[in-house]
Write a protein that holds these residues in place. Structure first.
Motif, PDB file in Angstrom:
ATOM      1  N   ARG A   1      -9.676   2.801   4.412  1.00 24.67           N
ATOM      2  CA  ARG A   1      -9.206   3.076   2.944  1.00 24.67           C
ATOM      3  C   ARG A   1      -9.094   4.485   2.675  1.00 24.67           C
ATOM      4  O   ARG A   1     -10.177   5.376   3.256  1.00 24.67           O
ATOM      5  CB  ARG A   1      -9.572   2.270   1.897  1.00 24.67           C
ATOM      6  N   ALA A   2      -8.386   5.169   1.843  1.00 26.76           N
ATOM      7  CA  ALA A   2      -8.423   6.534   1.454  1.00 26.76           C
ATOM      8  C   ALA A   2      -8.115   6.632  -0.098  1.00 26.76           C
ATOM      9  O   ALA A   2      -7.623   5.636  -0.551  1.00 26.76           O
ATOM     10  CB  ALA A   2      -7.304   7.457   2.214  1.00 26.76           C
ATOM     11  N   ARG A   3      -8.593   7.421  -0.652  1.00 23.66           N
ATOM     12  CA  ARG A   3      -8.621   7.547  -2.311  1.00 23.66           C
ATOM     13  C   ARG A   3      -7.389   8.570  -2.597  1.00 23.66           C
ATOM     14  O   ARG A   3      -7.289   9.657  -2.272  1.00 23.66           O
ATOM     15  CB  ARG A   3     -10.056   8.450  -2.775  1.00 23.66           C
ATOM     16  N   GLN A   4      -6.629   7.988  -3.354  1.00 24.82           N
ATOM     17  CA  GLN A   4      -5.314   8.660  -3.991  1.00 24.82           C
ATOM     18  C   GLN A   4      -5.650   9.299  -5.129  1.00 24.82           C
ATOM     19  O   GLN A   4      -6.102   8.608  -6.129  1.00 24.82           O
ATOM     20  CB  GLN A   4      -4.140   7.714  -4.020  1.00 24.82           C
ATOM     21  N   GLN A   5      -5.505  10.707  -5.242  1.00 25.49           N
ATOM     22  CA  GLN A   5      -5.993  11.448  -6.297  1.00 25.49           C
ATOM     23  C   GLN A   5      -5.050  11.460  -7.502  1.00 25.49           C
ATOM     24  O   GLN A   5      -3.875  11.107  -7.170  1.00 25.49           O
ATOM     25  CB  GLN A   5      -6.302  12.967  -5.946  1.00 25.49           C
ATOM     26  N   ALA A   6      -5.470  11.530  -8.709  1.00 25.03           N
ATOM     27  CA  ALA A   6      -4.576  11.374  -9.909  1.00 25.03           C
ATOM     28  C   ALA A   6      -3.725  12.564  -9.957  1.00 25.03           C
ATOM     29  O   ALA A   6      -4.040  13.710  -9.481  1.00 25.03           O
ATOM     30  CB  ALA A   6      -5.449  11.244 -11.254  1.00 25.03           C
TER      31      ALA A   6
ATOM     32  N   THR B   1       0.267   9.512 -11.757  1.00 22.80           N
ATOM     33  CA  THR B   1      -0.182   8.636 -11.019  1.00 22.80           C
ATOM     34  C   THR B   1      -1.727   8.650 -11.058  1.00 22.80           C
ATOM     35  O   THR B   1      -2.381   9.589 -11.068  1.00 22.80           O
ATOM     36  CB  THR B   1       0.125   9.141  -9.614  1.00 22.80           C
ATOM     37  N   PRO B   2      -2.367   7.561 -11.340  1.00 25.10           N
ATOM     38  CA  PRO B   2      -3.725   7.278 -11.540  1.00 25.10           C
ATOM     39  C   PRO B   2      -4.446   7.357 -10.080  1.00 25.10           C
ATOM     40  O   PRO B   2      -3.791   7.461  -9.099  1.00 25.10           O
ATOM     41  CB  PRO B   2      -3.896   5.791 -12.045  1.00 25.10           C
ATOM     42  N   ALA B   3      -5.684   7.653 -10.079  1.00 24.39           N
ATOM     43  CA  ALA B   3      -6.375   7.592  -8.700  1.00 24.39           C
ATOM     44  C   ALA B   3      -6.773   6.130  -8.250  1.00 24.39           C
ATOM     45  O   ALA B   3      -6.941   5.180  -9.379  1.00 24.39           O
ATOM     46  CB  ALA B   3      -7.912   8.156  -9.238  1.00 24.39           C
ATOM     47  N   TYR B   4      -6.584   5.712  -7.247  1.00 24.09           N
ATOM     48  CA  TYR B   4      -6.726   4.323  -6.606  1.00 24.09           C
ATOM     49  C   TYR B   4      -6.993   4.541  -5.123  1.00 24.09           C
ATOM     50  O   TYR B   4      -6.701   5.442  -4.598  1.00 24.09           O
ATOM     51  CB  TYR B   4      -5.507   3.524  -7.129  1.00 24.09           C
ATOM     52  N   GLU B   5      -7.424   3.162  -4.563  1.00 21.42           N
ATOM     53  CA  GLU B   5      -7.722   3.357  -3.268  1.00 21.42           C
ATOM     54  C   GLU B   5      -6.266   2.590  -2.552  1.00 21.42           C
ATOM     55  O   GLU B   5      -5.525   1.828  -3.029  1.00 21.42           O
ATOM     56  CB  GLU B   5      -8.592   2.338  -2.944  1.00 21.42           C
ATOM     57  N   ARG B   6      -6.191   3.271  -1.435  1.00 22.02           N
ATOM     58  CA  ARG B   6      -5.055   2.973  -0.407  1.00 22.02           C
ATOM     59  C   ARG B   6      -5.415   2.916   1.021  1.00 22.02           C
ATOM     60  O   ARG B   6      -6.426   3.653   1.233  1.00 22.02           O
ATOM     61  CB  ARG B   6      -3.581   3.796  -0.879  1.00 22.02           C
TER      62      ARG B   6
ATOM     63  N   ASP C   1       0.804  -1.129   0.021  1.00 24.04           N
ATOM     64  CA  ASP C   1       0.034   0.069   0.096  1.00 24.04           C
ATOM     65  C   ASP C   1       0.570   1.286  -0.039  1.00 24.04           C
ATOM     66  O   ASP C   1       0.552   2.326  -0.404  1.00 24.04           O
ATOM     67  CB  ASP C   1      -0.871  -0.055   1.159  1.00 24.04           C
ATOM     68  N   ASP C   2       2.004   1.040   0.487  1.00 21.22           N
ATOM     69  CA  ASP C   2       2.878   2.444   0.909  1.00 21.22           C
ATOM     70  C   ASP C   2       3.589   2.597  -0.661  1.00 21.22           C
ATOM     71  O   ASP C   2       4.395   3.648  -0.546  1.00 21.22           O
ATOM     72  CB  ASP C   2       3.778   2.316   2.004  1.00 21.22           C
ATOM     73  N   THR C   3       3.583   1.747  -1.531  1.00 21.17           N
ATOM     74  CA  THR C   3       4.255   2.023  -2.844  1.00 21.17           C
ATOM     75  C   THR C   3       3.134   2.749  -3.937  1.00 21.17           C
ATOM     76  O   THR C   3       2.332   2.287  -4.045  1.00 21.17           O
ATOM     77  CB  THR C   3       4.702   0.656  -3.494  1.00 21.17           C
ATOM     78  N   GLU C   4       3.677   3.729  -4.269  1.00 17.55           N
ATOM     79  CA  GLU C   4       2.892   4.635  -5.275  1.00 17.55           C
ATOM     80  C   GLU C   4       2.948   4.014  -6.483  1.00 17.55           C
ATOM     81  O   GLU C   4       3.982   3.548  -7.234  1.00 17.55           O
ATOM     82  CB  GLU C   4       3.329   6.141  -5.240  1.00 17.55           C
ATOM     83  N   THR C   5       1.796   4.096  -7.254  1.00 20.48           N
ATOM     84  CA  THR C   5       1.561   3.669  -8.735  1.00 20.48           C
ATOM     85  C   THR C   5       2.135   4.639  -9.637  1.00 20.48           C
ATOM     86  O   THR C   5       1.473   6.028  -9.580  1.00 20.48           O
ATOM     87  CB  THR C   5       0.124   3.467  -9.199  1.00 20.48           C
ATOM     88  N   VAL C   6       3.216   4.575 -10.288  1.00 19.51           N
ATOM     89  CA  VAL C   6       3.632   5.960 -11.116  1.00 19.51           C
ATOM     90  C   VAL C   6       3.769   5.259 -12.541  1.00 19.51           C
ATOM     91  O   VAL C   6       4.293   4.211 -12.605  1.00 19.51           O
ATOM     92  CB  VAL C   6       4.977   6.300 -10.408  1.00 19.51           C
TER      93      VAL C   6
END
Length: 324
Positions: free
Chosen positions: A108-113, A95-100, A73-78
């Motif tokens: 859970r929180a929403r990671q914004q694009a 970076t896309p929007a995804y749940e982390r 979860d602590d690794t960002e999608t890039v």
């Protein structure tokens, strides 16, 4: 358009950070992305399209597929892409929007694009799988502008960066996918597209608009030339009719002049020359007849004068005889 490098992190089957050096692969010419099902071939294509347009290649797929199920979860999608067009060399990081997982507490929180777009002074000479040093990251995890030497940060706004990327690539996402990518199962969609849509798309890709403008101009010139030919033929027919009347042409010659002036204007010269030759021959003949007539008239006048002279002599002789 030329791809230089693509870096993935926590994308699809790629849990870690991986870099594809397209510049090195394409140095030898064509190259092939090969691997078994699930190896990540389509993920690489999706990552390229996502970097450019913020969406994956397939219209029916969601960007949620980008987030790797194998990454912590602590690794960002890039996704980072370095590419080059006629407008220059660019680097885009998305970076896309995804749940982390939440950083504090549970849930859970929403990671914004997010997006960052740079214009580079030149393409990077080497590509590494290593990520940027933590000292070069901003508090929100983005690459600091100083981390891109020789680069100018153009935008960090999704809409602004998207518009600029579409401009420099020269194609919108739909056009890019239809021509450069053609995801599995979607090639038929391009073939079934409206002919006018395919035409406009291919013109933009291959830059053939200039040839269409040339063709349009040539069509205009052709129509103007046709109008000029039509007007000239009308004038020629009128002139031929006047010539036939002035030259005293017979019915056969007049008909020939009308025919060639309407059907074969180039041949009218021959008909006119033949008619002029006939007129010149008749003129010479008439001149010869006139010359002979003048000669006969002169001879007759001389004979008349001689007769009158003899008559006067005879009358004088008769008068002398009468006096004796």
């Amino acid at each position: 358009m030329r791809l230089h490098s693509l870096t993935l992190q926590a994308v699809g089957p790629f849990a870690g950070r991986h870099t594809v050096d397209f510049a090195a692969l394409s140095a030898g010419g064509l190259f092939l992305l090969e691997g078994p099902t699930g190896a990540g071939k389509s993920t690489v294509i999706d990552a390229v399209v996502f970097a450019l347009y913020g969406k994956v290649a397939s219209a029916s797929a969601s960007e949620d597929r980008l987030r790797s199920a194998f990454a912590p979860d602590d690794t960002e999608t890039v996704v980072e892409l370095v590419f080059e067009t006629g407008s220059g060399v660019y680097r885009v990081r998305r970076t896309p929007a995804y749940e982390r997982a939440k950083k504090r507490g549970t849930g859970r929180a929403r990671q914004q694009a997010t997006v960052q777009l740079w214009r580079l002074t030149s393409a990077p000479e080497a590509v590494s799988d290593a990520g940027p040093d933590d000292a070069l990251l901003t508090p929100d995890g983005r690459i600091a502008e100083a981390a891109v030497p020789g680069g100018e940060l153009l935008s960090t706004r999704l809409d602004e960066a998207g518009a600029e990327l579409t401009r420099v690539v020269g194609l919108d996402r739909a056009q890019f996918v239809q021509t450069m990518v053609l995801p599995q199962g979607e090639f038929a969609a391009f073939l079934r597209a409206d002919p006018e849509q395919r035409r406009g798309l291919l013109q933009r890709i291959f830059g053939t608009e200039v040839y269409e403008r040339v063709q349009q101009r040539l069509d205009e010139l052709r129509r103007e030339a046709q109008r000029a030919v039509t007007d000239s033929r009308a004038v020629l027919q009128q002139t031929a009719a006047r010539f036939a009347g002035a030259s005293g042409a017979d019915d056969e010659t007049a008909a020939a002049l009308r025919e060639v002036s309407a059907d074969d204007p180039a041949a009218i010269t021959t008909v006119v020359e033949d008619r002029l030759a006939a007129l010149r021959a008749r003129t010479e003949e008439a001149r010869a007849v006139a010359t002979r007539a003048v000669e006969h008239a002169q001879a007759a006048a001389a004979a008349a004068e001689a007769a009158e002279a003899r008559q006067r002599l005879v009358q004088r002789r008769a008068a002398l005889l009468a006096e004796q």
